[in-house]
Scaffold this motif. Sequence first.
Motif, PDB file in Angstrom:
ATOM      1  N   LEU A  39       3.121  -0.466  -8.772  1.00 36.77           N
ATOM      2  CA  LEU A  39       1.563  -0.298  -8.422  1.00 36.77           C
ATOM      3  C   LEU A  39       0.668  -0.955  -9.702  1.00 36.77           C
ATOM      4  O   LEU A  39      -0.227  -1.525  -9.475  1.00 36.77           O
ATOM      5  CB  LEU A  39       0.991   1.052  -8.019  1.00 36.77           C
ATOM      6  CG  LEU A  39       1.447   1.366  -6.834  1.00 36.77           C
ATOM      7  CD1 LEU A  39       1.362   2.971  -6.572  1.00 36.77           C
ATOM      8  CD2 LEU A  39       0.792   0.663  -5.501  1.00 36.77           C
ATOM      9  N   TYR A  98       5.280   1.764  -0.211  1.00 32.04           N
ATOM     10  CA  TYR A  98       6.092   2.279  -1.225  1.00 32.04           C
ATOM     11  C   TYR A  98       6.513   3.471  -0.733  1.00 32.04           C
ATOM     12  O   TYR A  98       7.817   3.969  -1.322  1.00 32.04           O
ATOM     13  CB  TYR A  98       4.812   2.645  -2.499  1.00 32.04           C
ATOM     14  CG  TYR A  98       4.599   1.594  -3.364  1.00 32.04           C
ATOM     15  CD1 TYR A  98       5.504   0.926  -4.017  1.00 32.04           C
ATOM     16  CD2 TYR A  98       3.379   0.805  -3.189  1.00 32.04           C
ATOM     17  CE1 TYR A  98       5.484  -0.160  -4.646  1.00 32.04           C
ATOM     18  CE2 TYR A  98       3.275  -0.366  -4.096  1.00 32.04           C
ATOM     19  CZ  TYR A  98       4.108  -0.914  -4.709  1.00 32.04           C
ATOM     20  OH  TYR A  98       3.861  -2.227  -5.380  1.00 32.04           O
ATOM     21  N   ASP A 106       0.866  -1.205  -0.010  1.00 29.62           N
ATOM     22  CA  ASP A 106       0.268   0.114   0.139  1.00 29.62           C
ATOM     23  C   ASP A 106       0.928   1.245  -0.016  1.00 29.62           C
ATOM     24  O   ASP A 106       2.102   1.169  -0.194  1.00 29.62           O
ATOM     25  CB  ASP A 106      -0.960   0.057   1.246  1.00 29.62           C
ATOM     26  CG  ASP A 106      -0.038  -0.193   2.551  1.00 29.62           C
ATOM     27  OD1 ASP A 106       1.053  -0.200   2.318  1.00 29.62           O
ATOM     28  OD2 ASP A 106      -0.926  -0.218   3.576  1.00 29.62           O
TER      29      ASP A 106
END
Length: 148
Positions: A84, A8, A4
């Motif tokens: 992502l 990152y 999430d």
Amino acid sequence: MTKDARYYRARNYLLDHRKKLLYASLELNREEAKEYEKKYYQQGVIPKEHQALFNQQLNQLLPTTDDQPLSFFELSRNDTYFNLHPDKIAGTPFHTSSLYFPVQVKGTKEEVIRTIERTIGTAQNPPSLSTLEAEAIALELELLLLDL
């Protein structure tokens, strides 16, 4: 491990920290080796020999990392956006020994078209004009030019 915003954000921090450490002595014989490693870190790639230590440091850092949505600056660094959204990569990424392009993508024209269509949808062709309509528009424009 959940990837999430917190993950990152911590990953970006550690990658930047590792790049800074490369300016210090890492027992490397040549400057080129430091530059090579730094380029890898800039692409978000952790060398295999550093992976275990990196993951350990990342796990220690996660509890103290903010969980707010990532900013554009954070998304656009260290290959975060494509980590992502791997579905937006048009081809297969691979690691090279190139100093300036350590991560490259190999793909076909069909893969690029499929990725674009999957991301933004299929291309919409504009409605075509009949030959008579096109000629009428051309004549109208020609008359406008003659009036100038």
